[in-house]
Design a protein around this motif. Structure first.
Motif, PDB file in Angstrom:
ATOM      1  N   PHE A 106       0.826  -1.208   0.000  1.00  0.00           N
ATOM      2  CA  PHE A 106       0.000   0.000   0.000  1.00  0.00           C
ATOM      3  C   PHE A 106       0.859   1.256   0.000  1.00  0.00           C
ATOM      4  CE2 PHE A 106      -1.691   3.399   2.745  1.00  0.00           C
ATOM      5  CZ  PHE A 106      -2.690   3.870   1.904  1.00  0.00           C
ATOM      6  N   THR A 162      -4.869  -6.394   7.022  1.00  0.00           N
ATOM      7  CA  THR A 162      -4.680  -6.825   5.634  1.00  0.00           C
ATOM      8  C   THR A 162      -5.830  -6.344   4.764  1.00  0.00           C
ATOM      9  OG1 THR A 162      -3.466  -8.825   6.303  1.00  0.00           O
ATOM     10  CG2 THR A 162      -4.449  -8.831   4.112  1.00  0.00           C
ATOM     11  N   ALA A 163      -7.064  -6.552   5.225  1.00  0.00           N
ATOM     12  CA  ALA A 163      -8.230  -6.110   4.467  1.00  0.00           C
ATOM     13  C   ALA A 163      -8.226  -4.598   4.279  1.00  0.00           C
ATOM     14  CB  ALA A 163      -9.507  -6.556   5.171  1.00  0.00           C
ATOM     15  N   LEU A 164      -7.825  -3.880   5.321  1.00  0.00           N
ATOM     16  CA  LEU A 164      -7.789  -2.418   5.250  1.00  0.00           C
ATOM     17  C   LEU A 164      -6.807  -1.939   4.187  1.00  0.00           C
ATOM     18  CD1 LEU A 164      -8.679   0.298   6.584  1.00  0.00           C
ATOM     19  CD2 LEU A 164      -6.653   0.065   8.052  1.00  0.00           C
ATOM     20  N   VAL A 166      -5.422  -3.659   1.705  1.00  0.00           N
ATOM     21  CA  VAL A 166      -5.795  -4.130   0.372  1.00  0.00           C
ATOM     22  C   VAL A 166      -6.897  -3.243  -0.207  1.00  0.00           C
ATOM     23  CG1 VAL A 166      -6.920  -6.012  -0.895  1.00  0.00           C
ATOM     24  CG2 VAL A 166      -5.074  -6.522   0.716  1.00  0.00           C
ATOM     25  N   SER A 167      -7.880  -2.877   0.610  1.00  0.00           N
ATOM     26  CA  SER A 167      -8.962  -2.008   0.150  1.00  0.00           C
ATOM     27  C   SER A 167      -8.429  -0.636  -0.248  1.00  0.00           C
ATOM     28  CB  SER A 167     -10.023  -1.856   1.248  1.00  0.00           C
ATOM     29  OG  SER A 167     -10.610  -3.101   1.556  1.00  0.00           O
ATOM     30  N   PHE A 168      -7.552  -0.085   0.587  1.00  0.00           N
ATOM     31  CA  PHE A 168      -6.956   1.212   0.269  1.00  0.00           C
ATOM     32  C   PHE A 168      -6.163   1.146  -1.039  1.00  0.00           C
ATOM     33  CE2 PHE A 168      -6.720   2.897   4.912  1.00  0.00           C
ATOM     34  CZ  PHE A 168      -8.088   3.164   4.859  1.00  0.00           C
ATOM     35  N   THR A 169      -5.419   0.053  -1.214  1.00  0.00           N
ATOM     36  CA  THR A 169      -4.621  -0.097  -2.439  1.00  0.00           C
ATOM     37  C   THR A 169      -5.515  -0.151  -3.667  1.00  0.00           C
ATOM     38  OG1 THR A 169      -2.901  -1.310  -1.227  1.00  0.00           O
ATOM     39  CG2 THR A 169      -2.934  -1.549  -3.628  1.00  0.00           C
ATOM     40  N   GLN A 170      -6.572  -0.932  -3.593  1.00  0.00           N
ATOM     41  CA  GLN A 170      -7.508  -1.031  -4.720  1.00  0.00           C
ATOM     42  C   GLN A 170      -8.173   0.314  -4.997  1.00  0.00           C
ATOM     43  OE1 GLN A 170     -10.047  -4.205  -3.373  1.00  0.00           O
ATOM     44  NE2 GLN A 170      -8.741  -5.804  -4.228  1.00  0.00           N
ATOM     45  N   GLY A 171      -8.501   1.056  -3.930  1.00  0.00           N
ATOM     46  CA  GLY A 171      -9.102   2.368  -4.110  1.00  0.00           C
ATOM     47  C   GLY A 171      -8.176   3.336  -4.816  1.00  0.00           C
TER      48      GLY A 171
END
Length: 338
Positions: A106, A162-164, A166-171
């Motif tokens: 991220f 991890t979920a946080l 990964v979500s930020f990266t995708q955003g």
């Protein structure tokens, strides 16, 4: 699980065989691929290099570098997972499970999106910072409450972080679609297409991390007896834990900076090694380095053939191998550490 190498002599023999397996895996990585190369041709490429021979060019410009990077990353992730499982006394601890890889990734994507960072050296430092932030967050969240740190809480904290990330990266990648091209090979998790120029900046940190980890073996053995026992034996528990944390950040952060997020090596290898030689970390750490390097080399070789003539990202291969193992370990119980 009973171990196969109980005595020191047998462990030395086991370490020797692990080295043989590593060398065999390294050779396979050089000779196998879309263009098959015989062992004799590979030897000639090193002893009698001829730039007019296509196979020699492939070996020296691509496969040798790829094999070296796979070996370094595999060893680094395996040692990082070993140290994390010892530090947290949690059989599910690993850089990818606890969000360290996701944090490093991220921070790389964030820097590329908002600050147009494209320097490999800068990416190295950014990956280290991201790995450290993720590790601190997971440890902090897992320690909240009256009971303090527990295996279940730290796993949940790792999954949340991890979920946080990964979500930020995708955003971020949705916001900056063009930026995905600059970080695509980190997202995939692969050793294909990497050059030594990418490895060399982080290599001093990885080597330092490996050497420190090897010297920490005795201290970790004492630490595994419990904090109170370790303190009664004169060990500086806080210092040992901080050193373990720094080594994990160096190894996991450096691995992400070079190859992206490659999962499950840090989870699988420590269990395999402890099942073979027991829980003496003076031996577990070097065994883990060799087995981790061999496993990632073999996974990379397999990735070349699964969807020929295309190649599958090595991160997909390790996930394919690691997911059933993760489920198996989880079902054995989070409170048990081999």
């Amino acid at each position: 699980m009973g171990n196969l190498f109980a005595s020191t002599n047998s462990k030395v023999v086991g370490l020797f065989f692990s080295l043989i397996i590593f060398l065999f895996s390294f050779i396979l990585s050089i000779v196998l691929g879309k263009t098959p190369i015989t062992l004799q041709v590979a030897i000639d490429a090193f002893l009698n290099y001829d730039e007019s021979v296509t196979e020699h060019i492939i070996i020296t410009t691509s496969r040798l570098t790829r094999a070296v990077i796979a070996a370094v990353i595999g060893a680094s992730l395996a040692i990082a997972g070993t140290l994390m499982q010892a530090l947290t006394r949690n059989p599910l601890a690993a850089p990818d499970i606890f969000g360290i890889n996701a944090g490093a990734l991220f921070f790389i994507v964030f820097s590329a999106t908002f600050f147009s960072v494209n320097s490999l050296v800068h990416y190295m430092w950014i990956a280290f910072i991201g790995a450290a932030v993720a590790a601190i967050l997971v440890y902090f969240l897992g320690s909240i409450g009256h009971e303090g740190l527990s295996p279940i809480k730290i796993v949940l904290a790792g999954a949340a972080i991890t979920a946080l990330f990964v979500s930020f990266t995708q955003g971020l990648l949705v916001i900056d679609e063009q930026g995905i091209q600059s970080v695509l090979f980190w997202l995939a998790g692969s050793v294909a297409g990497r050059s030594m120029d990418m490895l060399l900046p982080v290599l001093p940190f990885i080597i330092s991390g490996v050497l420190v980890a090897l010297f920490l073996g005795k201290a970790i053995n004492i630490l595994m007896s419990g904090d109170d026992v370790a303190k009664s034996l004169g060990q500086n528990v806080i210092l040992v834990k901080v050193m373990i944390g720094i080594v994990v950040v160096f190894l996991a952060g450096g691995s992400v900076a070079v190859a992206g997020s490659i999962g499950f090596i840090g989870l699988i290898v420590p269990h395999i090694v402890r099942g073979i030689i027991g829980t003496d970390y003076r031996w577990v750490i070097p065994f883990s380095a060799l087995i981790g390097a061999s496993l990632l080399l073999l996974a990379d070789v397999a990735a070349r053939f699964v969807i020929m003539p295309q190649e599958m990202p090595i991160g997909v291969m390790t996930a394919f191998l690691g997911t059933p193992f993760f489920i198996y370990i989880a079902r054995r119980g989070l409170t048990r550490n081999d």
